[in-house]
Design a protein around this motif. Sequence first.
Motif, PDB file in Angstrom:
ATOM      1  N   LEU A   6      -9.779   6.906  -2.489  1.00  0.00           N
ATOM      2  CA  LEU A   6      -9.626   6.571  -1.076  1.00  0.00           C
ATOM      3  C   LEU A   6     -11.020   6.397  -0.485  1.00  0.00           C
ATOM      4  O   LEU A   6     -11.745   7.374  -0.303  1.00  0.00           O
ATOM      5  CB  LEU A   6      -8.868   7.672  -0.338  1.00  0.00           C
ATOM      6  N   ARG A  46      -9.906   6.475   5.303  1.00  0.00           N
ATOM      7  CA  ARG A  46      -8.699   6.441   6.126  1.00  0.00           C
ATOM      8  C   ARG A  46      -9.130   6.757   7.554  1.00  0.00           C
ATOM      9  O   ARG A  46      -9.847   7.726   7.790  1.00  0.00           O
ATOM     10  CB  ARG A  46      -7.665   7.468   5.661  1.00  0.00           C
ATOM     11  N   PHE A  90      -3.234   5.294  -4.911  1.00  0.00           N
ATOM     12  CA  PHE A  90      -2.867   4.343  -3.868  1.00  0.00           C
ATOM     13  C   PHE A  90      -2.534   3.023  -4.550  1.00  0.00           C
ATOM     14  O   PHE A  90      -3.426   2.308  -5.009  1.00  0.00           O
ATOM     15  CB  PHE A  90      -4.000   4.195  -2.861  1.00  0.00           C
ATOM     16  N   TRP A 102       0.881  -1.168   0.000  1.00  0.00           N
ATOM     17  CA  TRP A 102       0.000   0.000   0.000  1.00  0.00           C
ATOM     18  C   TRP A 102       0.919   1.219   0.000  1.00  0.00           C
ATOM     19  O   TRP A 102       1.564   1.532   0.986  1.00  0.00           O
ATOM     20  CB  TRP A 102      -0.913   0.006   1.228  1.00  0.00           C
ATOM     21  N   PHE A 161      -1.516  -0.730  -4.718  1.00  0.00           N
ATOM     22  CA  PHE A 161      -1.795  -1.811  -3.778  1.00  0.00           C
ATOM     23  C   PHE A 161      -1.501  -3.180  -4.388  1.00  0.00           C
ATOM     24  O   PHE A 161      -1.491  -3.346  -5.610  1.00  0.00           O
ATOM     25  CB  PHE A 161      -3.264  -1.768  -3.325  1.00  0.00           C
ATOM     26  N   GLY A 175      -7.041  -2.687   1.215  1.00  0.00           N
ATOM     27  CA  GLY A 175      -6.222  -1.826   2.054  1.00  0.00           C
ATOM     28  C   GLY A 175      -5.626  -2.574   3.222  1.00  0.00           C
ATOM     29  O   GLY A 175      -5.304  -3.764   3.111  1.00  0.00           O
ATOM     30  N   TRP A 176      -5.491  -1.882   4.366  1.00  0.00           N
ATOM     31  CA  TRP A 176      -4.859  -2.485   5.532  1.00  0.00           C
ATOM     32  C   TRP A 176      -5.484  -1.942   6.814  1.00  0.00           C
ATOM     33  O   TRP A 176      -6.079  -0.865   6.834  1.00  0.00           O
ATOM     34  CB  TRP A 176      -3.348  -2.211   5.535  1.00  0.00           C
ATOM     35  N   GLU A 224      -6.057   2.314   6.072  1.00  0.00           N
ATOM     36  CA  GLU A 224      -6.402   3.005   4.830  1.00  0.00           C
ATOM     37  C   GLU A 224      -6.968   1.979   3.858  1.00  0.00           C
ATOM     38  O   GLU A 224      -6.368   0.933   3.624  1.00  0.00           O
ATOM     39  CB  GLU A 224      -5.175   3.675   4.220  1.00  0.00           C
ATOM     40  N   TRP A 225      -8.131   2.309   3.295  1.00  0.00           N
ATOM     41  CA  TRP A 225      -8.785   1.413   2.358  1.00  0.00           C
ATOM     42  C   TRP A 225      -9.256   2.197   1.142  1.00  0.00           C
ATOM     43  O   TRP A 225      -9.847   3.267   1.274  1.00  0.00           O
ATOM     44  CB  TRP A 225      -9.980   0.727   3.021  1.00  0.00           C
ATOM     45  N   GLY A 226      -8.958   1.652  -0.021  1.00  0.00           N
ATOM     46  CA  GLY A 226      -9.432   2.232  -1.258  1.00  0.00           C
ATOM     47  C   GLY A 226     -10.410   1.288  -1.930  1.00  0.00           C
ATOM     48  O   GLY A 226     -10.712   0.202  -1.433  1.00  0.00           O
TER      49      GLY A 226
END
Length: 417
Positions: A222, A225, A208, A36, A210, A356-357, A365-367
């Motif tokens: 995004l 977050r 982002f 990421w 990934f 994300g993570w 953070e996730w997209g």
Amino acid sequence: MKLAAHTPDPLTVRTVPVPDPGDLPARLPHPQALAWIHHGQGIVAWGEAARITIPAGPDRFTRADHHLRELFAETDIDDPLALPGTGPVAFGSFAFDPASDDSVLIVPRRILGRRDGQAWLTTIGPRHHTADPLALAHPPTPPTHLQWSDGTLTAPAWQQAVAHAVERIRHGRLGKTVLARDLNVQAAEPIDARVLLDRLATRYPGCFTFAVDGLIGATPELLIRRTDDHIDSLVLAGTTPRGATPTDDHTRAQRLYHSPKDREEHAYAADMVRDALTPLCADLRIPDHPEILTLPNVIHLASPVHGTLDRERSVLDVLAALHPTPAVCGTPTGPALDLIRELEAMDRGRYAGPVGWIDARGDGEWGIALRCAELDKADPTRARLFAGCGIVADSDPAAELAEAQAKFRAMQDAFQG
């Protein structure tokens, strides 16, 4: 159905400061990468200390969060830095469709990170497990002799699907849907994720970049977050291809900004995010009008979102409220999803799902998994690319096909170099 978790004995986690590692993708020792990255910062990882496979269902985010909390609660953590992304981290990728079983969380054995001038290495494993050196075990090899072929639908067949969707929308069944295409690529040798990551991170630093369990891409969107009680999101809906000159870019951007069709598409997405996040937040700030976001291949309408959570909630709790957004599904959600299942004629898998993570503090953070490709686990020389477009009453099938082709270009360039 219960979640399936594969993990050895209770884990020990140790995070230590390290010198600046430089280019993060270049430090990955194996092709099986987790990553990421945004503007050169972020985390990359390798190995697998634990895997949680998440069955289908509308509550899959909540169940995944509960199971991960249990796993991290039993973990011995030594993390003197206590920054977002230090300590134990799970990389995740969720299926777009709640009826799909493709969702997964992976806790790696090694995580290398960099944020705001601080770099670290986290080692995760059974007690007394020694750290691996930061050395390339297998140097990356670019893909060669690429052969491209149509995915599930040919271009004319997909345009026909778009026309059917427009007809349904005009007859009042729904306001918007999102139709995706796939494209297949075959290489001469197994595809190395690190090469794709490096090319994407270099060309699209503002996106982002990934990689999670063979799903690789560079998303501009995004989804959420979470840092302590603060959340950020970026709504993207409404797109046009880049122009050939700066003047052409400006003309296209202004046309996009003033397009009733694209403003309607964007309003659907922004309103849904507002409705989803308002009950979770003590305050929420969404602009009244979108702004222009220019990427190397396309121009988007964008609305940045900022808020403060009203109580303790992990980033996965917030994901549960947001997915799927109108930007990747449509509105109303139920009829839009039914139409996607009917007209796309394919299983999206994890395309357009959250990626994300999340760390042990619930930060992350996730997209949305856009501008991406999924490597074929049965045949590592093959991959499947995805691109999608928002369809409303004024959509033109030929223009939507051109938009999808522009969105394919990010991953095609990553393969072709």
